[in-house]
Write a protein that holds these residues in place. Sequence first.
Motif, PDB file in Angstrom:
ATOM      1  N   ARG A  13      24.743  38.186  19.111  1.00 58.99           N
ATOM      2  CA  ARG A  13      24.842  39.615  19.409  1.00 58.99           C
ATOM      3  C   ARG A  13      23.573  40.160  20.071  1.00 58.99           C
ATOM      4  NH1 ARG A  13      28.801  42.839  18.030  1.00 58.99           N
ATOM      5  NH2 ARG A  13      30.398  42.229  16.535  1.00 58.99           N
ATOM      6  N   GLU A  14      22.457  39.483  19.862  1.00 60.07           N
ATOM      7  CA  GLU A  14      21.204  39.936  20.448  1.00 60.07           C
ATOM      8  C   GLU A  14      21.076  39.577  21.921  1.00 60.07           C
ATOM      9  OE1 GLU A  14      18.878  41.875  19.011  1.00 60.07           O
ATOM     10  OE2 GLU A  14      20.283  42.008  17.327  1.00 60.07           O
ATOM     11  N   THR A  15      21.916  38.683  22.408  1.00 62.41           N
ATOM     12  CA  THR A  15      21.830  38.257  23.803  1.00 62.41           C
ATOM     13  C   THR A  15      22.644  39.193  24.699  1.00 62.41           C
ATOM     14  OG1 THR A  15      23.738  36.774  23.551  1.00 62.41           O
ATOM     15  CG2 THR A  15      21.559  35.856  23.115  1.00 62.41           C
ATOM     16  N   ALA A  16      22.271  39.223  25.962  1.00 56.99           N
ATOM     17  CA  ALA A  16      22.993  40.061  26.931  1.00 56.99           C
ATOM     18  C   ALA A  16      24.354  39.448  27.233  1.00 56.99           C
ATOM     19  CB  ALA A  16      22.175  40.189  28.214  1.00 56.99           C
ATOM     20  N   PRO A  17      25.374  40.271  27.496  1.00 59.16           N
ATOM     21  CA  PRO A  17      26.700  39.737  27.810  1.00 59.16           C
ATOM     22  C   PRO A  17      26.673  38.864  29.062  1.00 59.16           C
ATOM     23  CG  PRO A  17      26.832  42.082  27.299  1.00 59.16           C
ATOM     24  CD  PRO A  17      25.371  41.748  27.422  1.00 59.16           C
ATOM     25  N   LEU A  18      27.392  37.757  28.991  1.00 57.54           N
ATOM     26  CA  LEU A  18      27.589  36.911  30.161  1.00 57.54           C
ATOM     27  C   LEU A  18      28.677  37.511  31.039  1.00 57.54           C
ATOM     28  CD1 LEU A  18      26.986  34.110  31.540  1.00 57.54           C
ATOM     29  CD2 LEU A  18      28.936  33.246  30.230  1.00 57.54           C
ATOM     30  N   LEU A  19      29.723  38.018  30.401  1.00 59.86           N
ATOM     31  CA  LEU A  19      30.852  38.634  31.097  1.00 59.86           C
ATOM     32  C   LEU A  19      31.101  40.011  30.507  1.00 59.86           C
ATOM     33  CD1 LEU A  19      33.318  38.066  33.123  1.00 59.86           C
ATOM     34  CD2 LEU A  19      34.632  37.710  31.022  1.00 59.86           C
ATOM     35  N   SER A  20      31.191  41.020  31.363  1.00 53.39           N
ATOM     36  CA  SER A  20      31.508  42.385  30.937  1.00 53.39           C
ATOM     37  C   SER A  20      32.708  42.871  31.732  1.00 53.39           C
ATOM     38  CB  SER A  20      30.316  43.329  31.155  1.00 53.39           C
ATOM     39  OG  SER A  20      29.255  43.036  30.271  1.00 53.39           O
ATOM     40  N   VAL A  21      33.820  43.032  31.041  1.00 59.94           N
ATOM     41  CA  VAL A  21      35.040  43.549  31.658  1.00 59.94           C
ATOM     42  C   VAL A  21      35.137  45.026  31.318  1.00 59.94           C
ATOM     43  CG1 VAL A  21      37.557  43.379  31.752  1.00 59.94           C
ATOM     44  CG2 VAL A  21      36.171  41.314  31.440  1.00 59.94           C
ATOM     45  N   ARG A  22      35.296  45.874  32.345  1.00 68.90           N
ATOM     46  CA  ARG A  22      35.355  47.311  32.124  1.00 68.90           C
ATOM     47  C   ARG A  22      36.566  47.913  32.839  1.00 68.90           C
ATOM     48  NH1 ARG A  22      32.536  46.025  28.839  1.00 68.90           N
ATOM     49  NH2 ARG A  22      30.487  46.776  28.154  1.00 68.90           N
ATOM     50  N   ASP A  23      37.401  48.591  32.065  1.00 63.26           N
ATOM     51  CA  ASP A  23      38.553  49.343  32.595  1.00 63.26           C
ATOM     52  C   ASP A  23      39.409  48.495  33.533  1.00 63.26           C
ATOM     53  OD1 ASP A  23      37.806  51.682  31.223  1.00 63.26           O
ATOM     54  OD2 ASP A  23      36.351  52.155  32.791  1.00 63.26           O
ATOM     55  N   LEU A  24      39.646  47.254  33.160  1.00 61.84           N
ATOM     56  CA  LEU A  24      40.464  46.364  33.985  1.00 61.84           C
ATOM     57  C   LEU A  24      41.927  46.801  33.923  1.00 61.84           C
ATOM     58  CD1 LEU A  24      40.574  43.772  35.725  1.00 61.84           C
ATOM     59  CD2 LEU A  24      41.058  42.505  33.616  1.00 61.84           C
ATOM     60  N   GLU A  34      59.836  50.992  40.133  1.00 65.48           N
ATOM     61  CA  GLU A  34      58.677  51.724  39.648  1.00 65.48           C
ATOM     62  C   GLU A  34      57.523  50.752  39.367  1.00 65.48           C
ATOM     63  OE1 GLU A  34      58.050  55.024  39.124  1.00 65.48           O
ATOM     64  OE2 GLU A  34      59.916  55.390  40.220  1.00 65.48           O
ATOM     65  N   PRO A  35      56.269  51.151  39.638  1.00 62.34           N
ATOM     66  CA  PRO A  35      55.136  50.280  39.323  1.00 62.34           C
ATOM     67  C   PRO A  35      55.090  49.960  37.829  1.00 62.34           C
ATOM     68  CG  PRO A  35      54.454  52.126  40.717  1.00 62.34           C
ATOM     69  CD  PRO A  35      55.849  52.424  40.271  1.00 62.34           C
ATOM     70  N   PHE A  36      54.684  48.740  37.514  1.00 59.41           N
ATOM     71  CA  PHE A  36      54.563  48.312  36.121  1.00 59.41           C
ATOM     72  C   PHE A  36      53.111  47.954  35.847  1.00 59.41           C
ATOM     73  CE2 PHE A  36      54.418  44.778  33.030  1.00 59.41           C
ATOM     74  CZ  PHE A  36      54.840  45.485  31.914  1.00 59.41           C
ATOM     75  N   ARG A  37      52.506  48.619  34.872  1.00 57.93           N
ATOM     76  CA  ARG A  37      51.108  48.370  34.531  1.00 57.93           C
ATOM     77  C   ARG A  37      51.042  47.338  33.403  1.00 57.93           C
ATOM     78  NH1 ARG A  37      47.090  53.385  34.462  1.00 57.93           N
ATOM     79  NH2 ARG A  37      47.736  53.244  36.643  1.00 57.93           N
ATOM     80  N   ALA A  38      50.715  46.105  33.750  1.00 60.71           N
ATOM     81  CA  ALA A  38      50.681  45.019  32.777  1.00 60.71           C
ATOM     82  C   ALA A  38      49.398  45.012  31.965  1.00 60.71           C
ATOM     83  CB  ALA A  38      50.847  43.676  33.487  1.00 60.71           C
ATOM     84  N   VAL A  39      48.291  45.422  32.592  1.00 64.68           N
ATOM     85  CA  VAL A  39      47.004  45.554  31.912  1.00 64.68           C
ATOM     86  C   VAL A  39      46.509  46.959  32.191  1.00 64.68           C
ATOM     87  CG1 VAL A  39      44.638  44.671  31.711  1.00 64.68           C
ATOM     88  CG2 VAL A  39      46.517  43.097  32.197  1.00 64.68           C
ATOM     89  N   ASP A  40      46.104  47.663  31.139  1.00 65.46           N
ATOM     90  CA  ASP A  40      45.862  49.102  31.267  1.00 65.46           C
ATOM     91  C   ASP A  40      44.508  49.494  30.681  1.00 65.46           C
ATOM     92  OD1 ASP A  40      46.140  51.790  31.666  1.00 65.46           O
ATOM     93  OD2 ASP A  40      47.895  52.050  30.399  1.00 65.46           O
ATOM     94  N   GLY A  41      43.444  49.350  31.487  1.00 64.98           N
ATOM     95  CA  GLY A  41      42.120  49.809  31.060  1.00 64.98           C
ATOM     96  C   GLY A  41      41.475  48.962  29.984  1.00 64.98           C
ATOM     97  N   LYS A  79      48.021  45.345  42.150  1.00 67.50           N
ATOM     98  CA  LYS A  79      46.775  46.056  42.413  1.00 67.50           C
ATOM     99  C   LYS A  79      45.875  45.903  41.194  1.00 67.50           C
ATOM    100  CE  LYS A  79      44.875  50.635  43.501  1.00 67.50           C
ATOM    101  NZ  LYS A  79      45.204  52.068  43.710  1.00 67.50           N
ATOM    102  N   VAL A  80      44.654  45.422  41.429  1.00 69.69           N
ATOM    103  CA  VAL A  80      43.688  45.208  40.348  1.00 69.69           C
ATOM    104  C   VAL A  80      42.513  46.162  40.538  1.00 69.69           C
ATOM    105  CG1 VAL A  80      42.195  43.536  39.184  1.00 69.69           C
ATOM    106  CG2 VAL A  80      44.345  42.777  40.214  1.00 69.69           C
ATOM    107  N   THR A  81      42.196  46.932  39.508  1.00 74.84           N
ATOM    108  CA  THR A  81      41.055  47.843  39.551  1.00 74.84           C
ATOM    109  C   THR A  81      40.180  47.613  38.325  1.00 74.84           C
ATOM    110  OG1 THR A  81      42.277  49.595  38.404  1.00 74.84           O
ATOM    111  CG2 THR A  81      42.362  49.593  40.814  1.00 74.84           C
ATOM    112  N   GLY A  82      38.995  48.234  38.339  1.00 76.53           N
ATOM    113  CA  GLY A  82      38.021  48.038  37.275  1.00 76.53           C
ATOM    114  C   GLY A  82      36.915  47.120  37.747  1.00 76.53           C
ATOM    115  N   THR A  83      36.114  46.626  36.826  1.00 76.75           N
ATOM    116  CA  THR A  83      35.028  45.708  37.165  1.00 76.75           C
ATOM    117  C   THR A  83      35.045  44.518  36.213  1.00 76.75           C
ATOM    118  OG1 THR A  83      33.444  46.894  35.750  1.00 76.75           O
ATOM    119  CG2 THR A  83      33.545  47.537  38.071  1.00 76.75           C
TER     120      THR A  83
END
Length: 352
Positions: A13-24, A34-41, A79-83
């Motif tokens: 927990r003291e180490t910095a994240p290797l991977l940071s997923v945000r609002d994917l 109609e659009p289908f949101r499979a992953v939502d934030g 369509k993929v958004t987020g970081t």
Amino acid sequence: MTTTTTERRAAVRETAPLLSVRDLTVTFQRHGEEPFRAVDGVSFDVRPGETVGLVGESGCGKSVTSLAIMRLLPKRGNKVTGTVNFEGTDLLSLSDAKMRDRRGRDIAMVFQDPLSSLNPVVPLGVQVAEVLERHRGMSRKAAMPVAAELLKRVGIPDPVRRLRDYPHQLSGGMRQRALIAIAVACAPRLLIADEPTTALDVTIQAQILALLKELVEDTGTALIMITHDLGVVAGLCDEVNVLYGGRIVERGDRHPLFRDPRHPYTNGLLASIPRLDAAGERLTPIPGSVADNLPWDHACAFAPRCSQPIEICTQVTPQLEVADGRALRCHNPVTSGWSGPSAGQTEGDVAR
């Protein structure tokens, strides 16, 4: 002195994240529908040497999340958004060529169906060796002995002979081990395992999980374990993210989450697991299916299947709130002892 699990977890927990997923967010769009949101934030972190679980039934968005991280979704129709920040670089912004350089070298994936993931007309040795040729610049002649050593490392007997075998000549367990050998060939810093024990008998499952655990402990590789099996989570993961309807509904360290599940969905998943000390008793399944949900934009998606819904569940979207290292998205938690969100914490801060 031997390092305890608690001490190791605290050090991680003291180490910095290797991977940071945000609002994917991943939205699928077909012509005339109609659009289908499979992953939502979805937001979460993975640190070096840490095993993070993504848990939920089929259709909750687990595999789509992993494919979005790996940039393996089809070019059209979504369509993929987020970081997705890997060591400070947003993988979603990389060119295809640069992402290919990362994939297999820095980030690797073990797919859930080894028979369809391996090329049926190419010998196993060639499939392992080509990763070494592509990312480590080795010749085929130099790569073959290394490929045999990798097969030996993952527990495949007589690895030199197996280099000449085709995937159909291997058992399901050996094919899964071969996929792991390909994935770890270049010692990636992040490994994503998408239901690696699916369709394997319990003995082989235990061997595969022990192998993954050993790889994480020996090399410090970060591991994302995607599964619907909470038994797998109990023996492997440090942190667990429970997904439903494309959103994280609960997050916590493994032991607190199993000891005190707060979301009715998490509680339902745990209650539906067969127990040796409850032989003869009926299981408690979650009613309905993943398709029986409400839109997140004005309600809790799990409300139609929930064991304790209240009026607000069908009228207001629950926010993911954080307190004491736990995250919860629920209007009416299973237990009432949770104090709620800490001061100043919002949904954008939930990934620790």
